[in-house]
Design a protein around this motif. Structure first.
Motif, PDB file in Angstrom:
ATOM      1  N   LEU A   1      10.442  60.007   7.885  1.00  0.00           N
ATOM      2  CA  LEU A   1      11.474  60.689   8.007  1.00  0.00           C
ATOM      3  C   LEU A   1      11.206  62.555   8.765  1.00  0.00           C
ATOM      4  O   LEU A   1      11.457  62.707   9.866  1.00  0.00           O
ATOM      5  N   ALA A   2       9.132  63.073   7.757  1.00  0.00           N
ATOM      6  CA  ALA A   2       9.401  63.891   8.863  1.00  0.00           C
ATOM      7  C   ALA A   2       8.865  64.262   9.974  1.00  0.00           C
ATOM      8  O   ALA A   2       8.355  64.853  10.185  1.00  0.00           O
ATOM      9  N   LEU A   3       7.905  62.727   9.941  1.00  0.00           N
ATOM     10  CA  LEU A   3       6.752  62.393  11.451  1.00  0.00           C
ATOM     11  C   LEU A   3       7.518  61.947  12.673  1.00  0.00           C
ATOM     12  O   LEU A   3       7.036  61.818  13.845  1.00  0.00           O
ATOM     13  N   HIS A   4       8.573  61.544  12.535  1.00  0.00           N
ATOM     14  CA  HIS A   4       9.208  60.363  13.063  1.00  0.00           C
ATOM     15  C   HIS A   4      10.494  60.969  13.536  1.00  0.00           C
ATOM     16  O   HIS A   4      11.206  61.776  12.767  1.00  0.00           O
ATOM     17  N   HIS A   5      11.696  60.063  14.384  1.00  0.00           N
ATOM     18  CA  HIS A   5      12.961  59.817  14.345  1.00  0.00           C
ATOM     19  C   HIS A   5      13.526  58.361  14.602  1.00  0.00           C
ATOM     20  O   HIS A   5      14.086  57.907  15.540  1.00  0.00           O
TER      21      HIS A   5
END
Length: 232
Positions: free
Chosen positions: A69-73
């Motif tokens: 969730l933090a690094l991708h969309h």
């Protein structure tokens, strides 16, 4: 040309973690059942000791979800996979807790094997574990029909738990000297019933993953469906 995406790698890691955790929980369940039915105190202690491994997997999977969730969309099916992973992770950890509790009841059953003989706990345990293994297969193969089949099997477990409860209450009245063992066996039967509930929850999550439709609490969701609710 197929474009390689890092999120796909991250989701594969997440899925592998879930399968590893599911295998560990299945092993814990098998050993907890064997310990109870065979009144094996050493095996029961090993089940209790390995519960920390289940908890460690829960934390690893949560961190992997947070990382994605933090690094991708994530969108659409990717987001459904993450939502499903969070739910399945919780259900597997709780099944692990129930396995540990089954092991805790073993010493009390050792003292009154005749109380255990009054129950259908072995049949109930086999059915509960079969549900867990079926839902693992449904998740692995993305088989929505198998997942829905698991939902229906939960009713059999509920019936067996009711029968165990009634039989153990009768036995306890006739043999008050074994009331402590009876109490622990009723709780063990309830733990198996709760394990089947969590397997059912996982089956519902698998249906959501495949179809994008939340099938929990169907009666409460009917008005939304009538208003034109769309799958994720």
């Amino acid at each position: 040309m197929t474009v390689h995406r890092h999120i796909d790698d991250e989701l594969l890691v997440l899925q592998r973690m879930l399968f590893e955790m599911a295998d560990l929980v299945d092993e814990q369940m098998a050993n907890a059942i064997d310990a109870l039915l065979r009144r094996d105190l050493e095996l029961a202690e090993r089940v209790r000791a390995r519960d920390d491994e289940v908890d460690a997997y829960e934390l690893k999977i949560d961190r992997q979800c947070e990382r994605i969730l933090a690094l991708h969309h994530p969108v659409a099916a990717e987001l459904r996979m993450i939502i499903t992973a969070v739910k399945v992770n919780t259900d597997l950890e709780r099944i692990g807790d129930h396995c540990k509790n089954l092991a805790k009841h073993t010493p009390y059953v050792v003292q009154a094997p005749e109380a255990l003989a009054q129950t259908r706990i072995e049949e109930m345990a086999d059915a509960s574990r079969a549900m867990l293994r079926q839902v693992q297969e449904a998740f692995l193969k993305r088989d929505r029909l198998l997942a829905r089949q698991v939902l229906a099997e939960d009713l059999q477990i509920d019936r067996l738990h009711r029968e165990n409860f009634e039989q153990l209450v009768r036995f306890g009245r006739q043999h008050p000297e074994h009331l402590e063992a009876v109490a622990h066996l009723i709780t063990a039967s309830k733990a198996l019933e709760r394990i089947s509930d969590h397997a059912k929850n996982i089956a519902e999550s698998v249906v959501f993953l495949i179809e994008g439709v939340d099938i929990r609490h169907r009666k409460l969701r009917e008005p939304q469906a009538q208003e034109g609710e769309r799958p994720l």
